[in-house]
Design a protein around this motif. Structure first.
Motif, PDB file in Angstrom:
ATOM      1  N   ASP A  43      14.975   0.471   1.445  1.00 35.09           N
ATOM      2  CA  ASP A  43      15.566  -1.231   0.636  1.00 35.09           C
ATOM      3  C   ASP A  43      14.683  -0.942  -0.509  1.00 35.09           C
ATOM      4  O   ASP A  43      14.841  -0.659  -1.899  1.00 35.09           O
ATOM      5  N   GLN A  44      13.746   0.147  -0.023  1.00 39.68           N
ATOM      6  CA  GLN A  44      12.214  -0.290  -1.055  1.00 39.68           C
ATOM      7  C   GLN A  44      12.965   1.124  -2.105  1.00 39.68           C
ATOM      8  O   GLN A  44      12.879   0.398  -4.065  1.00 39.68           O
ATOM      9  N   LEU A  45      13.501   1.630  -2.067  1.00 40.87           N
ATOM     10  CA  LEU A  45      13.939   3.458  -2.720  1.00 40.87           C
ATOM     11  C   LEU A  45      15.163   1.842  -3.685  1.00 40.87           C
ATOM     12  O   LEU A  45      15.280   2.148  -5.042  1.00 40.87           O
ATOM     13  N   TRP A  46      16.603   0.997  -2.996  1.00 41.47           N
ATOM     14  CA  TRP A  46      17.343   0.212  -4.119  1.00 41.47           C
ATOM     15  C   TRP A  46      16.616  -0.592  -4.980  1.00 41.47           C
ATOM     16  O   TRP A  46      17.192  -0.865  -6.301  1.00 41.47           O
ATOM     17  N   THR A  47      15.435  -1.160  -4.620  1.00 42.44           N
ATOM     18  CA  THR A  47      14.832  -2.211  -5.401  1.00 42.44           C
ATOM     19  C   THR A  47      13.981  -1.477  -6.672  1.00 42.44           C
ATOM     20  O   THR A  47      14.051  -1.917  -7.694  1.00 42.44           O
ATOM     21  N   LEU A  48      13.268  -0.196  -6.689  1.00 42.53           N
ATOM     22  CA  LEU A  48      13.638   0.466  -7.247  1.00 42.53           C
ATOM     23  C   LEU A  48      14.253   1.255  -8.838  1.00 42.53           C
ATOM     24  O   LEU A  48      14.551   0.828  -9.851  1.00 42.53           O
ATOM     25  N   LEU A  49      15.649   1.476  -7.702  1.00 43.88           N
ATOM     26  CA  LEU A  49      16.838   1.413  -8.868  1.00 43.88           C
ATOM     27  C   LEU A  49      17.239   0.512  -9.648  1.00 43.88           C
ATOM     28  O   LEU A  49      17.181   1.018 -10.981  1.00 43.88           O
ATOM     29  N   ARG A  50      16.985  -0.772  -9.186  1.00 45.08           N
ATOM     30  CA  ARG A  50      17.725  -2.163  -9.578  1.00 45.08           C
ATOM     31  C   ARG A  50      16.760  -2.146 -11.255  1.00 45.08           C
ATOM     32  O   ARG A  50      16.615  -3.318 -11.692  1.00 45.08           O
ATOM     33  N   ALA A  51      14.645  -1.696 -10.879  1.00 49.10           N
ATOM     34  CA  ALA A  51      14.586  -2.161 -11.769  1.00 49.10           C
ATOM     35  C   ALA A  51      14.736  -1.123 -12.439  1.00 49.10           C
ATOM     36  O   ALA A  51      14.993  -1.670 -13.769  1.00 49.10           O
ATOM     37  N   VAL A  52      14.982  -0.337 -12.051  1.00 49.08           N
ATOM     38  CA  VAL A  52      15.048   0.633 -13.547  1.00 49.08           C
ATOM     39  C   VAL A  52      16.519   0.442 -13.906  1.00 49.08           C
ATOM     40  O   VAL A  52      17.000  -0.140 -15.387  1.00 49.08           O
ATOM     41  N   LYS A  53      18.121   0.220 -13.552  1.00 49.68           N
ATOM     42  CA  LYS A  53      18.739  -0.870 -14.257  1.00 49.68           C
ATOM     43  C   LYS A  53      18.627  -1.421 -15.057  1.00 49.68           C
ATOM     44  O   LYS A  53      19.350  -1.849 -16.117  1.00 49.68           O
TER      45      LYS A  53
ATOM     46  N   GLY B 118       0.652  -1.091  -0.327  1.00 50.14           N
ATOM     47  CA  GLY B 118      -0.156   0.339  -0.245  1.00 50.14           C
ATOM     48  C   GLY B 118       0.286   1.269   0.570  1.00 50.14           C
ATOM     49  O   GLY B 118       1.756   1.544   0.286  1.00 50.14           O
ATOM     50  N   PRO B 119       0.522   2.777  -0.177  1.00 49.71           N
ATOM     51  CA  PRO B 119       1.017   3.833  -0.398  1.00 49.71           C
ATOM     52  C   PRO B 119       1.968   4.033   1.574  1.00 49.71           C
ATOM     53  O   PRO B 119       1.319   3.782   2.344  1.00 49.71           O
ATOM     54  N   VAL B 120       2.908   4.024   1.242  1.00 52.74           N
ATOM     55  CA  VAL B 120       3.657   4.257   2.789  1.00 52.74           C
ATOM     56  C   VAL B 120       5.104   4.929   2.032  1.00 52.74           C
ATOM     57  O   VAL B 120       4.675   4.976   0.757  1.00 52.74           O
ATOM     58  N   GLN B 121       5.297   5.496   2.684  1.00 54.30           N
ATOM     59  CA  GLN B 121       6.725   6.428   2.653  1.00 54.30           C
ATOM     60  C   GLN B 121       7.870   5.423   2.301  1.00 54.30           C
ATOM     61  O   GLN B 121       8.320   4.019   3.140  1.00 54.30           O
ATOM     62  N   PHE B 122       8.633   5.146   1.430  1.00 53.19           N
ATOM     63  CA  PHE B 122       9.567   4.667   1.367  1.00 53.19           C
ATOM     64  C   PHE B 122      10.705   4.604   1.795  1.00 53.19           C
ATOM     65  O   PHE B 122      11.337   5.303   2.084  1.00 53.19           O
ATOM     66  N   THR B 123      10.805   3.300   2.085  1.00 61.58           N
ATOM     67  CA  THR B 123      12.712   2.571   3.330  1.00 61.58           C
ATOM     68  C   THR B 123      13.652   2.847   1.978  1.00 61.58           C
ATOM     69  O   THR B 123      13.006   3.139   0.789  1.00 61.58           O
TER      70      THR B 123
END
Length: 110
Positions: free
Chosen positions: A84-94, A77-82
């Protein structure tokens, strides 16, 4: 060698492949090869083909793993990004960047 000629050679070597698989591997081979005349040799074509298939498989595996991580993250759900979640998003972009560069032979921004 044109894409059509390469596709014909691949089809002759592996007639069981679907037209879309032949087109996909032709594109991957051509984007990885500077001198297409080297592909006239069956051994060279096979080596380049295996390398392209390996790179595609590796990128597909990474994509599946990151997609699973993103799916799990979205269920929270909508929460502040941790962090770890930011790293997941960066890996997805990569990973998306790697897939794009495989097919376009152009360096991606990520």
């Amino acid at each position: 060698m044109t894409c059509h000629e390469l596709a014909e050679r691949i089809h002759n070597l592996r007639p069981e492949l679907s037209p879309s698989e032949v087109a996909r591997i032709s594109l991957l081979i051509l984007t990885q090869t500077d001198d297409t005349m080297l592909l006239v040799d069956d051994d060279t074509l096979t080596r380049v083909w295996k390398n392209a298939a390996f790179r595609l498989d590796a990128a597909a595996d990474q994509h599946a793993a990151v997609a699973d991580e993103l799916e799990q993250m979205c269920h929270n759900g909508p929460v502040q990004f941790t962090p770890d979640q930011l790293w997941t998003l960066l890996r997805a972009v990569k990973v998306q960047s790697q897939l794009l560069s495989l097919y376009t032979d152009q360096p991606a921004l990520a």
